[in-house]
Design a protein around this motif. Structure first.
Motif, PDB file in Angstrom:
ATOM      1  N   VAL A  26       0.850  -1.196   0.000  1.00 54.10           N
ATOM      2  CA  VAL A  26       0.000   0.000   0.000  1.00 54.10           C
ATOM      3  C   VAL A  26       0.886   1.247   0.000  1.00 54.10           C
ATOM      4  O   VAL A  26       1.750   1.404   0.853  1.00 54.10           O
ATOM      5  CB  VAL A  26      -0.945   0.015   1.221  1.00 54.10           C
ATOM      6  N   THR A  27       0.667   2.128  -0.983  1.00 53.86           N
ATOM      7  CA  THR A  27       1.375   3.403  -1.038  1.00 53.86           C
ATOM      8  C   THR A  27       0.443   4.582  -0.780  1.00 53.86           C
ATOM      9  O   THR A  27       0.888   5.654  -0.396  1.00 53.86           O
ATOM     10  CB  THR A  27       2.089   3.599  -2.392  1.00 53.86           C
ATOM     11  N   MET A  28      -0.853   4.377  -0.996  1.00 52.16           N
ATOM     12  CA  MET A  28      -1.894   5.354  -0.658  1.00 52.16           C
ATOM     13  C   MET A  28      -3.102   4.548  -0.213  1.00 52.16           C
ATOM     14  O   MET A  28      -3.704   3.848  -1.028  1.00 52.16           O
ATOM     15  CB  MET A  28      -2.248   6.219  -1.867  1.00 52.16           C
ATOM     16  N   PRO A  29      -3.439   4.611   1.067  1.00 51.49           N
ATOM     17  CA  PRO A  29      -4.552   3.792   1.556  1.00 51.49           C
ATOM     18  C   PRO A  29      -5.854   4.082   0.807  1.00 51.49           C
ATOM     19  O   PRO A  29      -6.122   5.211   0.403  1.00 51.49           O
ATOM     20  CB  PRO A  29      -4.680   4.198   3.026  1.00 51.49           C
ATOM     21  N   LEU A  30      -6.639   3.043   0.642  1.00 51.35           N
ATOM     22  CA  LEU A  30      -7.943   3.157  -0.001  1.00 51.35           C
ATOM     23  C   LEU A  30      -8.852   4.003   0.884  1.00 51.35           C
ATOM     24  O   LEU A  30      -8.954   3.770   2.088  1.00 51.35           O
ATOM     25  CB  LEU A  30      -8.531   1.761  -0.195  1.00 51.35           C
TER      26      LEU A  30
END
Length: 131
Positions: free
Chosen positions: A99-103
């Protein structure tokens, strides 16, 4: 999968605040149709959607203030527009994506997040906001 956004969509990051030049080039060179252009208050292109030969291409100006830990921009993100972003995101992370940008629910109306695959490519996943 959305009928409007089938398959995988390349999302290009354009350096040096030249996204508008890129749009003009793709229109002249490939007959691109500008579907949507969303500028920021400072004039950068936050998001643009083009249709070229029946397929979608998305692009934006580079935003150095949002670069990840490496400090380098991703030149291209691969985007998936899906019916259930949570299921797609969970599947990607279960398979080993980081994960690089959380949903999360985003201001533009999508549930959206980003992951990095084990080979260094960024994938964004978007879908309708869950009720």
């Amino acid at each position: 999968m959305s009928d409007e956004y089938p398959g995988v969509i390349p999302h290009l990051t354009i350096a040096d605040r030249r996204a508008d030049e890129a749009i003009a080039f793709y229109q002249a060179a490939f007959g691109a149709e500008l579907v949507q252009r969303m500028p920021t208050e400072d004039g950068r292109v936050m998001h643009a959607h083009l249709k070229i030969n029946g397929g979608s291409v998305m692009l934006n100006d580079d935003f150095p203030e949002y670069h990840g830990p490496t400090g380098a921009p991703a030149a291209m993100t691969l985007h998936l527009q899906v019916a259930d972003a949570d299921a797609a995101f969970d599947r990607a992370t279960a398979a080993g994506a980081t994960v690089t940008m959380p949903l999360d629910n985003q201001f533009w109306g999508d549930r959206y997040g980003q992951v990095a695959d084990p080979f260094g490519f960024t994938w964004s996943i978007g879908g309708p906001v869950r009720e």
